[in-house]
Design an enzyme around this catalytic site. Structure first.
Site, PDB file in Angstrom:
ATOM      1  N   TYR A 135       0.787  -1.231   0.000  1.00 58.13           N
ATOM      2  CA  TYR A 135       0.000   0.000   0.000  1.00 58.13           C
ATOM      3  C   TYR A 135       0.819   1.282   0.000  1.00 58.13           C
ATOM      4  CZ  TYR A 135      -4.659  -2.002   0.437  1.00 58.13           C
ATOM      5  OH  TYR A 135      -5.841  -2.638   0.185  1.00 58.13           O
ATOM      6  N   LYS A 187       1.841 -15.832   2.912  1.00 59.11           N
ATOM      7  CA  LYS A 187       2.090 -16.615   1.695  1.00 59.11           C
ATOM      8  C   LYS A 187       3.599 -16.894   1.677  1.00 59.11           C
ATOM      9  CE  LYS A 187       0.524 -18.320  -2.268  1.00 59.11           C
ATOM     10  NZ  LYS A 187      -0.486 -19.400  -2.360  1.00 59.11           N
ATOM     11  N   ASP A 220      -4.544 -18.219   0.654  1.00 53.18           N
ATOM     12  CA  ASP A 220      -5.571 -18.928  -0.137  1.00 53.18           C
ATOM     13  C   ASP A 220      -6.288 -19.962   0.730  1.00 53.18           C
ATOM     14  OD1 ASP A 220      -3.113 -20.219  -0.051  1.00 53.18           O
ATOM     15  OD2 ASP A 220      -3.123 -20.862  -2.148  1.00 53.18           O
ATOM     16  N   ASP A 244      -6.884  -6.646   3.493  1.00 49.82           N
ATOM     17  CA  ASP A 244      -7.938  -5.996   2.714  1.00 49.82           C
ATOM     18  C   ASP A 244      -8.846  -7.055   2.090  1.00 49.82           C
ATOM     19  OD1 ASP A 244      -9.323  -3.948   1.251  1.00 49.82           O
ATOM     20  OD2 ASP A 244      -8.222  -4.614  -0.518  1.00 49.82           O
ATOM     21  N   ASP A 248     -13.095  -8.559   3.226  1.00 49.62           N
ATOM     22  CA  ASP A 248     -14.319  -8.508   2.414  1.00 49.62           C
ATOM     23  C   ASP A 248     -15.011  -9.871   2.459  1.00 49.62           C
ATOM     24  OD1 ASP A 248     -13.967  -5.843   1.683  1.00 49.62           O
ATOM     25  OD2 ASP A 248     -14.458  -6.212  -0.423  1.00 49.62           O
TER      26      ASP A 248
HETATM   27  C1  IPM Z   1     -10.660  -0.770   2.678  1.00 48.24           C
HETATM   28  C2  IPM Z   1     -10.722  -0.203   1.286  1.00 48.24           C
HETATM   29  C3  IPM Z   1      -9.457   0.596   1.018  1.00 48.24           C
HETATM   30  C4  IPM Z   1      -8.276  -0.349   1.185  1.00 48.24           C
HETATM   31  C5  IPM Z   1      -9.441   1.284  -0.355  1.00 48.24           C
HETATM   32  C6  IPM Z   1     -10.619   2.208  -0.526  1.00 48.24           C
HETATM   33  C7  IPM Z   1      -8.140   2.009  -0.592  1.00 48.24           C
HETATM   34  O1  IPM Z   1     -10.906  -1.224   0.363  1.00 48.24           O
HETATM   35  O2  IPM Z   1     -10.647   0.027   3.640  1.00 48.24           O
HETATM   36  O3  IPM Z   1     -10.643  -1.981   2.834  1.00 48.24           O
HETATM   37  O4  IPM Z   1      -7.920  -1.063   0.249  1.00 48.24           O
HETATM   38  O5  IPM Z   1      -7.705  -0.358   2.277  1.00 48.24           O
HETATM   39 MN    MN Z   2     -11.166  -3.191   1.259  1.00 42.92          MN
END
Ligand code: IPM
Ligand code: MN
Length: 352
Positions: A135, A187, A220, A244, A248
């Site tokens: 990042y 990984k 993975d 990240d 999700d």
């Molecule tokens: C998150 C988002 C951010 C990230 C983006 C918007 C840069 O996806 O907070 O998870 O990747 O950290």
């Molecule tokens: Mn994210």
């Protein structure tokens, strides 16, 4: 007196933050603590008008608050990366919010897409490193636009950055007092420098915590286990990019982006709390977005500010509303509007 900077941001941000602030007001009235808000107009709207993402003077001001409460960043008319890097990542980096803390907690079995999983099975936390890795935005192009183009994106892992993240994760695992299991998700079979460092630090710090069971899984495989056996996780520590991605997936198994909250933590400085789902422009202004992620971020902020009773009451209200009053957790699927869900939480807080 808690001083809170509010950045509603883009898309559904302002709508969901409004509900979070309603809840903050309700618990503060009940518990009798005081706070002061300062709103900042930052995000796509401001950028399109003025070209600014985060003016230096505002960045300096943010350093003086007790906490920051952020809605969402991302605008369909702004090229990807500008607001993310110029605003969100800039705050995370400049305020050295080196932990991104993301609880994955299911409140009601029906909201989990995985067969037969219950709230007891989905209750873990991801500790994501938040200031390094892929990042940092370092790299470059060579011969851009030609068939011989080279694009380099550098991943930086410092001993200091890895160690403070890993230490935070061990301390959290100890405090959570659940299964006392900490898993490093990496990984190591491919990232033979980066995650070699991570693994050495992880093992070294582990020696100071004999009461904690440690484990390792490739990223993975972690994804596979999160779907197959989410009950096997207590705390997961991982780098910025993997954190990240797996959060999700975590959001989905806890009922969706509408309930997933996170904290960008600087244990020695100013932290920022946000729903992790983004600006969702297609739902913006429609009063259909689920405000529970923003309310969950507010609960995390209350905990961080030391208002733990208020945090527990707000969290209980969230549980109650999900289990007794909402049809679903997706945008437009709750059987109530954004505002009504906020009102329900306030009502439940009033009842206890
Ligand atoms: C998150 C988002 C951010 C990230 C983006 C918007 C840069 O996806 O907070 O998870 O990747 O950290
Ligand atoms: Mn994210």
């Amino acid at each position: 007196m808690h001083r809170i900077a509010v950045i509603p941001g883009d898309g559904i941000g302002p709508e969901v933050i409004r509900e979070g602030l309603k809840v903050l007001k309700a618990v503060s009235n009940k518990r009798g603590f005081k706070y002061e808000l300062k709103h900042y107009d930052l995000g796509g709207g401001r950028y399109l008008k003025t070209g600014e993402t985060l003016p230096d003077n505002i960045l300096e001001e943010l350093k003086g608050f007790s906490a920051i409460y952020l809605g969402a960043v991302g605008h369909p008319e702004v090229a990807p990366g500008i607001l993310e890097r110029g605003l969100l990542l800039r705050i995370r980096f400049e305020l050295d919010q080196y932990i991104n803390l993301r609880p994955v907690k299911l409140y009601r079995s029906a909201d989990c897409p995985l067969k037969d999983k219950t709230p007891d099975d989905v209750d873990f936390v991801v500790v994501r490193e938040n200031t390094e890795g892929l990042y940092i935005g370092s790299g470059g192009f060579l011969r851009k636009g030609t068939p011989q183009e080279v694009a380099i994106q550098e991943m930086v892992n410092t001993r200091m950055g890895v160690e403070r993240c890993v230490r935070y994760a061990f301390e959290l695992t100890k405090k959570r007092n659940k299964a006392k299991k900490l898993l490093f998700c990496g990984k190591t079979n491919v990232l033979n420098y980066a995650h070699d460092l991570w693994m050495r630090v992880f093992k070294e710090v582990a020696r100071e915590y004999p009461e904690i069971t440690t484990d390792y899984a490739h990223v993975d495989a972690t994804c596979m286990w999160m779907v197959k056996n989410p009950e096997s996780f207590d705390v997961i520590v991982t780098d910025n990019m993997f954190g990240d991605i797996i959060t999700d997936l975590g959001a989905m198994i806890q009922g969706g982006m509408g309930v997933a909250a996170g904290g960008n933590i600087n244990p020695e400085g100013v932290s920022m709390f946000e729903p992790i789902g983004g600006s969702a422009p297609k739902y913006a202004g429609k009063n259909v977005a689920n405000p529970l992620a923003a309310i969950g971020a507010c609960v995390m902020m209350l905990d961080y500010l030391g208002e733990t009773r208020a945090a527990r009451e707000a969290e209980e209200a969230v549980k109650k509303v999900i289990s007794t009053r909402l049809k679903g957790l997706g945008a437009g699927k709750m059987g109530a509007t954004t505002q009504e869900v906020g009102d329900m939480i306030v009502e439940e807080i009033g009842k206890t």
